[in-house]
Design a protein around this motif. Structure first.
Motif, short mmCIF file in Angstrom:
data_model
loop_
_atom_site.label_atom_id
_atom_site.label_comp_id
_atom_site.label_asym_id
_atom_site.label_seq_id
_atom_site.Cartn_x
_atom_site.Cartn_y
_atom_site.Cartn_z
N CYS A 1 0.90 -1.25 0.15
CA CYS A 1 0.04 0.04 -0.17
C CYS A 1 0.90 1.29 -0.10
N GLN B 1 1.37 4.18 -3.38
CA GLN B 1 1.33 5.77 -3.25
C GLN B 1 2.78 6.28 -3.61
N HIS B 2 3.80 5.84 -3.38
CA HIS B 2 5.13 6.22 -3.42
C HIS B 2 5.99 5.30 -4.47
N THR C 1 0.22 7.76 -9.03
CA THR C 1 0.00 6.42 -8.14
C THR C 1 -0.61 5.48 -8.88
N LEU D 1 -4.60 2.82 3.38
CA LEU D 1 -4.88 3.73 2.08
C LEU D 1 -5.96 4.92 2.64
N ALA E 1 -7.15 7.67 0.35
CA ALA E 1 -6.21 8.03 -0.66
C ALA E 1 -7.02 7.69 -2.01
N VAL F 1 -6.05 5.81 -4.14
CA VAL F 1 -5.71 4.25 -4.66
C VAL F 1 -6.71 3.44 -4.11
#
Lengths: 293, 302
Positions: B66, B70-71, B81, B99, B102, B104
């Motif tokens: 997770c 995002q990174h 992402t 998350l 987020a 995602v």
């Protein structure tokens, strides 16, 4: 009617296969009388990329093979080369050597391979050590292969330079991407055929032909190449390569040996391509009168 | 309007396999120039469902994934992402916690993935569990045994039942094309899934080879196009399994653009199910930025 001679098209060697260069280009080196020698692939940076991928893929299993087995395989290379002596001597003569010198070069190449075959299961004992430390640790240092080695063959020989630079690398469990001599490339490709028929797993050695000044910078800057070795390179190219190799702190060696001399071989060529790993293992004591080890 | 059942959906056309192969081969010869490639690679990243579907999955592994979602590669700012993470139902709660809100999405496989050999009640419970735990998307598997025995009604009704259990979650239907044997079957299964209520159709579980070959994806894209022409409703597509290189991913994008058009070129309508693709794309992006070939040593594994 006279017969039209067919020039052999020499292909490159990547991952145990003999593809043509992806660029579709080729060049034709000439012998001293100005007669074309053969059609040779003029490889591109994408071939370099593919070769590095193949070498990386082969590295795991080659480095984990038993040292003894690597020795057997290197010895097999020598046997196969012995079996094809005549072809190599012919090619060396085509590329300008006298018969006597050609025979000498092939013989020395075979002997050198046998020499490094012998070292395969011995160098680690010689280079490793148990180190005295002033704490309760069993402290030992052993060799580990660096990974993928880029080899820019010595330019003035067709066979012996390549063999002398390549063998210590694979002897120590590395895999290699070799750029053959630009002007004298015939033996390099034929040597790939020898490797292919002597139990060397595909990808352990990859051999490319073409323009050294075009391919070498790609190899030198490639982040997935762990070491770069060169021999008698001209100064400006050498400097460029050293700069390009800095990004991932590649080991970068320039050898000045005259490979045609029997003494131009040794343990140092193996150790140059090994990293030393030191382990601190907690233990009560070792080596004293009360030690149980 | 009569209720939708397998009996009143159009007959699937038969597929010309040789023709499909020739068409697909042509997608792979397109020359993609540098700037387009750069944009394409970023688009690929944004379409990835970062996936871990192993028996050995742990909350730690899912948390790490997770984070990666995002990174992707913080050394290079400006990267998107991924579209979603894809996990087992038991890991959905972990992913949701990581998350939070987020962008995602969380996709969960369900219906006793990957075999799907369980009674319908179990599959519905499995699906509801994942949705309740916070899944935005459900990846179900069809009953391939029933399909191959010709019980198309059963397959149709099962998909419709799971669609109902999904509630607001979008439903992706996995055909597991590696077990369907022929492109005719792939087309038929695609049509059944689409008419039964799939929001997305997906090639494979990733557990069976061959998985998302371009021939299979092509056949499924054609089913989506025919349905769109018929009804005006868009269906999403997700090839999964076996797409591990940037080159192959770009070829897929070329194919989507030429068959379905620009409307499908975003992560609402097109996804890649993959675990190792993201790193290869990152390495290609860094290669185009720096001019230097990259090494996996410098990219995070999970």
């Amino acid at each position: 009617m006279s017969r039209l001679e067919i020039l052999k098209t020499y292909k490159i060697y990547i991952g145990g296969q003999f593809p043509r260069t992806e660029s579709g280009r080729y060049y034709t080196p000439f012998d001293k009388k100005g007669k074309p020698l053969a059609n040779i692939c003029l490889s591109s940076r994408k071939d370099v990329r593919n070769a590095v991928v193949a070498a990386r893929k082969a590295f795991g299993s080659w480095s984990e093979r038993s040292a003894f087995n690597r020795g057997q395989i290197l010895y097999r290379i020598a046997e196969m080369l012995e079996g094809r002596r005549a072809q190599f001597i012919d090619e060396l003569i085509q590329q300008g050597l006298t018969k006597a010198n050609a025979e000498k070069e092939v013989n020395l190449s075979i002997d050198r391979i046998v020499y490094y075959a012998g070292w395969c299961d011995k160098f680690n004992q010689v280079l490793s050590s148990v180190n005295p430390v002033s704490s309760a640790h069993f402290n030992f240092s052993t060799c580990e292969p660096m990974g993928v080695v880029g080899i820019i063959s010595e330019q003035t020989s067709s066979l012996i330079g390549l063999v002398s630079m390549l063998m210590p690398a694979i002897c120590g469990g590395n895999t290699a991407v070799v750029l053959a001599s630009e002007k004298l490339p015939l033996c390099a490709v034929t040597f790939a055929e020898v490797l292919n028929s002597s139990d060397v797993p595909g990808g352990v050695v990859n051999i490319l032909t073409g323009s050294t000044s075009e391919m070498a910078p790609t190899l030198a800057s490639h982040m997935d190449v762990n070491a770069l070795i060169t021999s008698q390179l001209d100064d400006s190219l050498k400097k460029n390569l050293s700069v390009a190799a800095v990004d991932n702190l590649k080991r970068n060696y320039e050898f000045t040996a005259d490979w045609s001399k029997p003494e131009s071989q040794g343990l140092n060529y193996i150790s140059d391509l090994q990293e030393i790993k030191t382990t601190w293992h907690p233990i009560e004591n070792i080596g004293g009168a009360t030690s149980s080890y | 309007m009569e209720p939708i059942s397998f009996l009143n959906i159009p007959t699937s056309p038969s597929i010309d396999k040789v023709g499909v192969e020739e068409r697909v081969a042509r997608f792979q010869t397109r020359s993609i120039k540098n700037e387009s490639k750069r944009q394409g690679l970023k688009m690929v990243l944004s379409m990835i469902d970062l996936t871990t579907l192993e028996g050995k999955d742990t909350p730690g592994k899912v948390k790490q994934m997770c984070y990666k979602a995002q990174h992707l590669h913080d050394l290079h700012p400006g990267l998107p992402t991924v579209a979603a993470v894809c996990v087992y139902p038991s890991m959905v709660a972990v992913a949701r916690k990581e998350l939070k809100n987020a962008s995602v999405k969380i996709a969960s496989v369900s219906t006793v993935f990957p075999a799907g050999q369980a009674p319908l009640e179990v599959k519905i419970t499995d699906t509801k569990f994942a949705v309740d735990a916070g899944a935005d998307e459900i990846d179900m598997v069809i009953s391939r045994g029933k399909f191959l025995s010709g019980e198309y009604n059963f397959v149709f009704d099962e998909i419709a039942a799971i669609k109902e259990a999904c509630g607001k979650a979008r439903l992706k239907v996995i055909l597991e094309t590696g077990e369907l044997a022929t492109l005719d079957n792939v087309r038929k299964a695609s049509d059944i899934a689409i008419y039964a209520g799939a929001d997305f159709i997906k090639t494979s579980t990733g557990k069976i080879q061959p998985a998302a070959t371009m021939q299979v994806t092509y056949t499924m894209l054609m089913a989506i196009r025919d349905y769109f022409d018929e009804t005006g409703i868009m269906i999403g597509m997700k090839p999964a399994g076996g797409i591990s290189t940037s080159k192959l991913a770009l070829h897929n994008l070329v194919m989507v653009k030429e068959i379905l058009g620009d409307a499908w070129l975003n992560n609402h309508w097109f996804r890649f199910g993959a675990s190792s693709l993201a790193n290869d794309v990152l390495m290609q992006i860094m290669k185009t930025e720096t001019g230097v070939y990259q090494s996996s040593d410098y990219f995070t594994i999970d």
